[in-house]
Design a protein around this motif. Structure first.
Motif, mmCIF file in Angstrom:
data_model
loop_
_atom_site.group_PDB
_atom_site.id
_atom_site.type_symbol
_atom_site.label_atom_id
_atom_site.label_comp_id
_atom_site.label_asym_id
_atom_site.label_seq_id
_atom_site.Cartn_x
_atom_site.Cartn_y
_atom_site.Cartn_z
ATOM 1 N N SER A 1 0.841 -1.184 0.000
ATOM 2 C CA SER A 1 0.000 0.000 0.000
ATOM 3 C C SER A 1 0.878 1.236 0.000
ATOM 4 N N ALA B 1 0.130 5.192 0.907
ATOM 5 C CA ALA B 1 -0.816 6.207 1.348
ATOM 6 C C ALA B 1 -0.222 7.590 1.114
ATOM 7 N N SER C 1 -0.418 11.738 1.600
ATOM 8 C CA SER C 1 -0.929 12.750 2.520
ATOM 9 C C SER C 1 -0.266 14.085 2.213
ATOM 10 N N SER D 1 -4.852 12.706 -6.161
ATOM 11 C CA SER D 1 -5.847 12.041 -6.998
ATOM 12 C C SER D 1 -5.698 12.387 -8.472
ATOM 13 N N ARG E 1 -5.906 1.724 -7.374
ATOM 14 C CA ARG E 1 -5.904 2.902 -6.520
ATOM 15 C C ARG E 1 -7.304 3.181 -6.003
ATOM 16 N N ASP E 2 -7.335 3.835 -4.863
ATOM 17 C CA ASP E 2 -8.577 4.302 -4.266
ATOM 18 C C ASP E 2 -8.372 5.791 -3.994
ATOM 19 N N ASN E 3 -8.876 6.605 -4.889
ATOM 20 C CA ASN E 3 -8.650 8.048 -4.753
ATOM 21 C C ASN E 3 -9.341 8.636 -3.526
ATOM 22 N N ALA E 4 -10.437 8.029 -3.117
ATOM 23 C CA ALA E 4 -11.127 8.513 -1.923
ATOM 24 C C ALA E 4 -10.245 8.339 -0.683
ATOM 25 N N LYS E 5 -9.383 7.320 -0.718
ATOM 26 C CA LYS E 5 -8.481 7.062 0.402
ATOM 27 C C LYS E 5 -7.070 7.557 0.120
ATOM 28 N N ASN E 6 -6.873 8.149 -1.057
ATOM 29 C CA ASN E 6 -5.531 8.611 -1.429
ATOM 30 C C ASN E 6 -4.501 7.494 -1.293
ATOM 31 N N THR E 7 -4.865 6.325 -1.748
ATOM 32 C CA THR E 7 -4.012 5.158 -1.579
ATOM 33 C C THR E 7 -3.900 4.381 -2.885
#
Length: 120
Positions: free
Chosen positions: A19, A21, A23, A28, A70-76
């Protein structure tokens, strides 16, 4: 900032999920990538994904075994690694950039790396 995690020791043939992440800013709209560096070798492009998630790219040696998502909502961003081989042993880095290339210098932001060790 990018924070990679999920590395570890796994037997050949096994699986791991890395993963990354993000920050501090919104990644995104950036393409995301995974590179790896084995001891004594240069950093190597592994996989990349566009900001929309609709297009993915892989180095030939991992295509069919690794999946980037990727999960843009989680920035991951994730790298699912399956059927791991001894030669996959390396430090894996995530990166963010405005264009997708296999050249590490083209990527603007880097995580700290996570060690993946594949044993026989």
């Amino acid at each position: 900032q990018l924070q990679a995690s999920g590395g570890g020791l796994v037997q050949a043939g096994g699986s791991l999920r890395l993963s990354c992440a993000a920050s501090g800013r919104a990644f995104s709209s950036f393409a995301m990538a995974w590179f790896r560096q084995a001891p004594g070798k240069e950093r190597e492009f592994v996989a990349a994904i566009r900001w929309s998630g609709g297009n993915t790219y892989y180095v030939d040696s991992v295509r069919g075994r690794f999946t980037v998502s990727r999960d843009n909502a989680k920035n991951t961003v994730y790298l699912q690694m399956s059927s791991l081989k001894l030669e996959d042993t390396a430090v894996y880095y995530c990166a963010a950039g405005r264009k997708i290339t296999d050249i590490s210098d083209d990527w603007e932001y880097w995580g700290q790396g996570t060690q993946v060790t594949v044993s026989s």
